[in-house]
Design a protein around this motif. Structure first.
Motif, PDB file in Angstrom:
ATOM      1  N   THR A  28     -20.295  -2.615   9.900  1.00  0.00           N
ATOM      2  CA  THR A  28     -19.190  -2.087   9.095  1.00  0.00           C
ATOM      3  C   THR A  28     -18.795  -0.720   9.636  1.00  0.00           C
ATOM      4  O   THR A  28     -19.665   0.068  10.015  1.00  0.00           O
ATOM      5  N   PHE A  29     -17.510  -0.469   9.699  1.00  0.00           N
ATOM      6  CA  PHE A  29     -17.002   0.839  10.132  1.00  0.00           C
ATOM      7  C   PHE A  29     -16.144   1.408   9.011  1.00  0.00           C
ATOM      8  O   PHE A  29     -15.224   0.728   8.538  1.00  0.00           O
ATOM      9  N   PHE A  30     -16.425   2.628   8.599  1.00  0.00           N
ATOM     10  CA  PHE A  30     -15.589   3.288   7.598  1.00  0.00           C
ATOM     11  C   PHE A  30     -14.364   3.879   8.302  1.00  0.00           C
ATOM     12  O   PHE A  30     -14.455   4.345   9.440  1.00  0.00           O
ATOM     13  N   ALA A  31     -13.238   3.857   7.604  1.00  0.00           N
ATOM     14  CA  ALA A  31     -12.025   4.479   8.140  1.00  0.00           C
ATOM     15  C   ALA A  31     -11.416   5.333   7.035  1.00  0.00           C
ATOM     16  O   ALA A  31     -11.572   5.025   5.855  1.00  0.00           O
ATOM     17  N   THR A  32     -10.744   6.400   7.439  1.00  0.00           N
ATOM     18  CA  THR A  32     -10.182   7.292   6.425  1.00  0.00           C
ATOM     19  C   THR A  32      -8.705   7.042   6.173  1.00  0.00           C
ATOM     20  O   THR A  32      -8.094   7.730   5.397  1.00  0.00           O
ATOM     21  N   ASN A  33      -8.130   6.085   6.850  1.00  0.00           N
ATOM     22  CA  ASN A  33      -6.703   5.864   6.611  1.00  0.00           C
ATOM     23  C   ASN A  33      -6.393   4.412   6.277  1.00  0.00           C
ATOM     24  O   ASN A  33      -5.389   3.849   6.710  1.00  0.00           O
ATOM     25  N   GLY A  34      -7.280   3.830   5.487  1.00  0.00           N
ATOM     26  CA  GLY A  34      -6.974   2.555   4.886  1.00  0.00           C
ATOM     27  C   GLY A  34      -7.034   1.340   5.798  1.00  0.00           C
ATOM     28  O   GLY A  34      -7.330   1.434   6.990  1.00  0.00           O
ATOM     29  N   THR A  35      -6.719   0.206   5.188  1.00  0.00           N
ATOM     30  CA  THR A  35      -6.637  -1.046   5.936  1.00  0.00           C
ATOM     31  C   THR A  35      -5.556  -0.930   7.011  1.00  0.00           C
ATOM     32  O   THR A  35      -5.639  -1.573   8.059  1.00  0.00           O
ATOM     33  N   SER A  36      -4.568  -0.088   6.770  1.00  0.00           N
ATOM     34  CA  SER A  36      -3.501   0.113   7.775  1.00  0.00           C
ATOM     35  C   SER A  36      -4.101   0.519   9.114  1.00  0.00           C
ATOM     36  O   SER A  36      -3.804  -0.069  10.156  1.00  0.00           O
ATOM     37  N   THR A  37      -4.945   1.543   9.072  1.00  0.00           N
ATOM     38  CA  THR A  37      -5.543   2.007  10.325  1.00  0.00           C
ATOM     39  C   THR A  37      -6.566   1.011  10.835  1.00  0.00           C
ATOM     40  O   THR A  37      -6.644   0.753  12.044  1.00  0.00           O
ATOM     41  N   ALA A  38      -7.343   0.408   9.931  1.00  0.00           N
ATOM     42  CA  ALA A  38      -8.357  -0.562  10.361  1.00  0.00           C
ATOM     43  C   ALA A  38      -7.699  -1.718  11.120  1.00  0.00           C
ATOM     44  O   ALA A  38      -8.186  -2.145  12.178  1.00  0.00           O
ATOM     45  N   ASN A  39      -6.578  -2.219  10.602  1.00  0.00           N
ATOM     46  CA  ASN A  39      -5.881  -3.313  11.298  1.00  0.00           C
ATOM     47  C   ASN A  39      -5.478  -2.869  12.710  1.00  0.00           C
ATOM     48  O   ASN A  39      -5.648  -3.607  13.692  1.00  0.00           O
ATOM     49  N   GLN A 167     -10.639  -4.079   4.680  1.00  0.00           N
ATOM     50  CA  GLN A 167     -10.583  -3.962   3.220  1.00  0.00           C
ATOM     51  C   GLN A 167     -10.168  -2.551   2.809  1.00  0.00           C
ATOM     52  O   GLN A 167     -10.597  -1.581   3.428  1.00  0.00           O
ATOM     53  N   SER A 168      -9.386  -2.465   1.754  1.00  0.00           N
ATOM     54  CA  SER A 168      -9.013  -1.153   1.203  1.00  0.00           C
ATOM     55  C   SER A 168      -9.957  -0.840   0.050  1.00  0.00           C
ATOM     56  O   SER A 168      -9.746  -1.293  -1.078  1.00  0.00           O
ATOM     57  N   THR A 169     -10.960  -0.035   0.326  1.00  0.00           N
ATOM     58  CA  THR A 169     -11.908   0.346  -0.719  1.00  0.00           C
ATOM     59  C   THR A 169     -11.174   1.032  -1.871  1.00  0.00           C
ATOM     60  O   THR A 169     -11.501   0.836  -3.038  1.00  0.00           O
ATOM     61  N   HIS A 170     -10.147   1.781  -1.534  1.00  0.00           N
ATOM     62  CA  HIS A 170      -9.427   2.537  -2.572  1.00  0.00           C
ATOM     63  C   HIS A 170      -8.536   1.660  -3.447  1.00  0.00           C
ATOM     64  O   HIS A 170      -8.039   2.114  -4.466  1.00  0.00           O
ATOM     65  N   LYS A 171      -8.339   0.386  -3.051  1.00  0.00           N
ATOM     66  CA  LYS A 171      -7.483  -0.467  -3.877  1.00  0.00           C
ATOM     67  C   LYS A 171      -8.273  -1.162  -4.978  1.00  0.00           C
ATOM     68  O   LYS A 171      -7.958  -1.022  -6.160  1.00  0.00           O
ATOM     69  N   VAL A 172      -9.298  -1.937  -4.600  1.00  0.00           N
ATOM     70  CA  VAL A 172      -9.951  -2.788  -5.596  1.00  0.00           C
ATOM     71  C   VAL A 172     -11.422  -2.429  -5.834  1.00  0.00           C
ATOM     72  O   VAL A 172     -12.080  -3.092  -6.633  1.00  0.00           O
ATOM     73  N   LEU A 173     -11.938  -1.430  -5.134  1.00  0.00           N
ATOM     74  CA  LEU A 173     -13.267  -0.911  -5.451  1.00  0.00           C
ATOM     75  C   LEU A 173     -13.051   0.533  -5.923  1.00  0.00           C
ATOM     76  O   LEU A 173     -12.075   0.799  -6.607  1.00  0.00           O
ATOM     77  N   THR A 174     -13.939   1.435  -5.572  1.00  0.00           N
ATOM     78  CA  THR A 174     -13.699   2.816  -5.982  1.00  0.00           C
ATOM     79  C   THR A 174     -13.893   3.710  -4.765  1.00  0.00           C
ATOM     80  O   THR A 174     -14.870   3.564  -4.034  1.00  0.00           O
ATOM     81  N   ALA A 175     -12.958   4.600  -4.556  1.00  0.00           N
ATOM     82  CA  ALA A 175     -13.060   5.510  -3.425  1.00  0.00           C
ATOM     83  C   ALA A 175     -12.120   6.689  -3.646  1.00  0.00           C
ATOM     84  O   ALA A 175     -11.103   6.555  -4.329  1.00  0.00           O
ATOM     85  N   LEU A 176     -12.487   7.808  -3.066  1.00  0.00           N
ATOM     86  CA  LEU A 176     -11.592   8.954  -3.083  1.00  0.00           C
ATOM     87  C   LEU A 176     -10.570   8.760  -1.976  1.00  0.00           C
ATOM     88  O   LEU A 176     -10.873   8.184  -0.939  1.00  0.00           O
ATOM     89  N   SER A 177      -9.383   9.218  -2.135  1.00  0.00           N
ATOM     90  CA  SER A 177      -8.283   9.162  -1.171  1.00  0.00           C
ATOM     91  C   SER A 177      -8.066   7.738  -0.639  1.00  0.00           C
ATOM     92  O   SER A 177      -8.072   6.782  -1.420  1.00  0.00           O
ATOM     93  N   GLN A 178      -7.943   7.555   0.674  1.00  0.00           N
ATOM     94  CA  GLN A 178      -7.511   6.247   1.181  1.00  0.00           C
ATOM     95  C   GLN A 178      -8.512   5.637   2.161  1.00  0.00           C
ATOM     96  O   GLN A 178      -8.164   5.286   3.274  1.00  0.00           O
ATOM     97  N   PRO A 179      -9.768   5.482   1.757  1.00  0.00           N
ATOM     98  CA  PRO A 179     -10.717   4.915   2.713  1.00  0.00           C
ATOM     99  C   PRO A 179     -10.656   3.391   2.790  1.00  0.00           C
ATOM    100  O   PRO A 179     -10.212   2.745   1.848  1.00  0.00           O
ATOM    101  N   ALA A 180     -11.134   2.850   3.926  1.00  0.00           N
ATOM    102  CA  ALA A 180     -11.212   1.399   4.080  1.00  0.00           C
ATOM    103  C   ALA A 180     -12.551   1.050   4.695  1.00  0.00           C
ATOM    104  O   ALA A 180     -13.187   1.871   5.307  1.00  0.00           O
TER     105      ALA A 180
END
Ligand code: PLP
Length: 180
Positions: A28-39, A167-180
């Protein structure tokens, strides 16, 4: 002490290992700019200019941006439309199987499951057909990060055999700002 997201060796590395275990991933890799950046990171990894990519025309705009950045040749697949509820749905299976047959040299296939409206694919046979041609499968799970934790929502994309899930952690789980 706080570790580095770009070269994690401490607490972030450990957290990524724990997340991989929780979500059933090899890594798993964390990203700070959402599924947008992960894609886009995945596209930059898998695709070179001129490579063929199969994609749902109705994918998120980050996917279309990723196509432009990578220089890949997109083969657009039309989504189904549920006229009763006025919703776009998944790409029909017959369309997907036909596209895989017609583009056996495609490098990757990307689909959104579940969709913004909560509709998901029967992924195992689709992934099996893509893998039979050596096509990598990326599933945009921006709205489905919680699926692993309720039996009614499984299998997740990874459980169905996908190579990558974003996955967008900030959408359907819990996260600060826009992590994925
Ligand atoms: C299907 C889908 N993929 C990706 C994204 C981008 O997510 P993020 O806000 O985490 O960049 C969205 C955002 O709404 C989305 O609906």
């Amino acid at each position: 002490m706080l570790d580095s997201l770009l070269d994690p060796k401490g607490v972030i590395a450990r957290a990524q290992e724990m997340a991989a275990q929780a979500f059933g991933a090899q890594r798993t890799f964390f990203a700070t700019n959402g599924t947008s950046t992960a894609n886009k990171v995945i596209f930059q990894t898998l695709l070179a200019p001129g490579d063929t990519l199969l994609l749902d025309r109705n994918c998120h705009k980050s996917v279309h941006h990723g196509v432009v950045l990578s220089g890949a040749r997109p083969v657009y697949l039309d989504s189904s439309v549920n006229r009763t509820y006025g919703l776009f749905g998944p790409v029909p299976k017959r369309t997907l199987f036909a596209a895989i047959e017609a583009n056996p040299h495609a490098k990757a296939l990307i689909l959104t499951s579940c969709t913004y409206d909560g509709l998901r694919y029967d992924l195992p046979p689709i992934i099996e057909a893509a893998h039979a041609k050596g096509i990598k499968v990326i599933i945009d799970e921006a709205w489905y990060a919680h699926a692993r934790f309720h039996p009614a929502f499984r299998p997740t994309a990874l459980e169905a055999g996908a190579d990558y899930a974003t996955q967008s952690t900030h959408k359907v789980l819990t996260a600060l700002s826009q992590p994925a």
